[in-house]
Design an enzyme around this catalytic site. Structure first.
Site, PDB file in Angstrom:
ATOM      1  CG  ASP A 145     -77.483   7.531 -31.406  1.00 23.01           C
ATOM      2  OD1 ASP A 145     -77.072   6.638 -30.638  1.00 23.01           O
ATOM      3  OD2 ASP A 145     -77.678   8.700 -31.040  1.00 23.01           O
ATOM      4  CE  LYS A 208     -79.591  11.725 -32.114  1.00 25.69           C
ATOM      5  NZ  LYS A 208     -78.304  11.129 -32.553  1.00 25.69           N
ATOM      6  CE  LYS A 244     -78.156  11.835 -28.724  1.00 18.14           C
ATOM      7  NZ  LYS A 244     -77.122  10.940 -29.309  1.00 18.14           N
TER       8      LYS A 244
END
Length: 299
Positions: A145, A208, A244
């Site tokens: 990430d 995300k 996400k």
């Protein structure tokens, strides 16, 4: 001065995206989705599904090899204590703990995720970010990430934004790359749309929302815009990119709301932890409590 061909490539991709930039329209669309569909999704079956989408996260300054090992052991023991329920999707830690999680993790179908690339600010030398990502992968990370470079973004230096993402994607090798847009800093529908397009065309496997650190966390409106961009990208390219939500998602009600928006915008095809995740530290226990009908503090 005329745009260079490279710069033009990015601005053309943004211009070609038909997703709305009107904040009021987005808010109205989200309200309509929830008004019409939240109740039908507010079930224990959905709670169980959502438990299986969680990237169970510890990102504290006090994290240590021992504390991360204990954190991971809770994920291992979940399978024994709740064999009827699916486990979390991943354990998410700082990159220096990838090897700890990899060594301790025994639960089946749970992945090792690491934040990387000078998380959460994305402020460092590009070489340092690439090295950090490479080391995380070498030490056992299945997923990475990273944070989109907001400084470059607000300077309208889209080429540098995309180059950083592309370089880290290469450093991931076969590892999944989630790109954090930090929607609480982007604020507007227009900025979230631009950042989504840049990340998508730079090879992100997931978009995300947030780090949950310096800026406000996830919002349903940001999720809606990102999902719309993902859908349009899929329609154009045939490439399915995941979504996400992270940052401040703690209650079962919150989680069901994100589920509802993603289900309505992206469809059933996105309803697996291969394409839908929730980043959280508190949510797992709350979902588990609502499934069990009593307070549970397993994680």
């Amino acid at each position: 001065m005329a745009d260079t061909p490279q710069t033009d490539k990015y601005t053309q991709a943004i211009a070609g995206c038909t997703v709305t930039e009107n904040d009021a329209e987005v808010a109205e669309a989200v309200k309509k989705i929830l008004d019409e569909h939240f109740a039908e999704n507010n079930t224990k079956e959905v709670y169980s599904f959502l438990l299986n989408t969680i990237d169970l996260t510890t990102l504290k300054g006090t994290d240590s090899p021992m504390s991360v090992a204990r954190f991971t052991e809770n994920v291992n023991s979940f399978e024994e204590e709740y064999p009827e329920l699916p486990n979390v999707a991943a354990v998410c830690v700082y990159p220096n703990f990838a090897s700890v999680v990899r060594m301790v993790l025994e639960a089946s179908n749970v992945r090792v995720a690491c934040v990387s690339g000078a998380f959460p600010s994305s402020q460092s030398f590009e070489e340092v970010k690439i090295a950090e990502t490479s080391l995380a992968v070498a030490n056992g990370a299945d997923e990475i990430d990273i944070v989109l470079n907001l400084g470059y973004f607000f300077d309208n230096d889209y080429e540098s934004v995309c180059d950083e993402i592309t370089e880290q994607k290469e450093a991931c090798r076969n590892t999944l790359l989630k790109v954090i847009l930090e929607t609480g800093a982007l604020k507007t529908a227009a900025n979230i749309k631009k950042a989504s397009v840049l990340a998508l065309y730079s090879g992100a496997d997931f978009l995300k929302t947030s780090t949950g650190k310096e800026f406000p966390g996830a919002s349903l409106e940001a999720a809606y815009i990102m999902a719309k961009c993902i859908k349009e990208y899929y329609d154009k390219t045939g490439t399915r990119v995941g979504f996400k939500a992270a940052g401040g998602i703690a209650t079962t009600e919150d989680a069901v709301k994100y589920y509802t928006v993603i289900k309505e915008v992206l469809g059933e095809e996105w309803l697996s932890n291969e394409y839908f995740r929730l980043g959280a530290s508190r949510l797992a226990n709350n979902l588990l409590s609502d499934i069990a009908g009593k307070e549970v503090k397993h994680f």
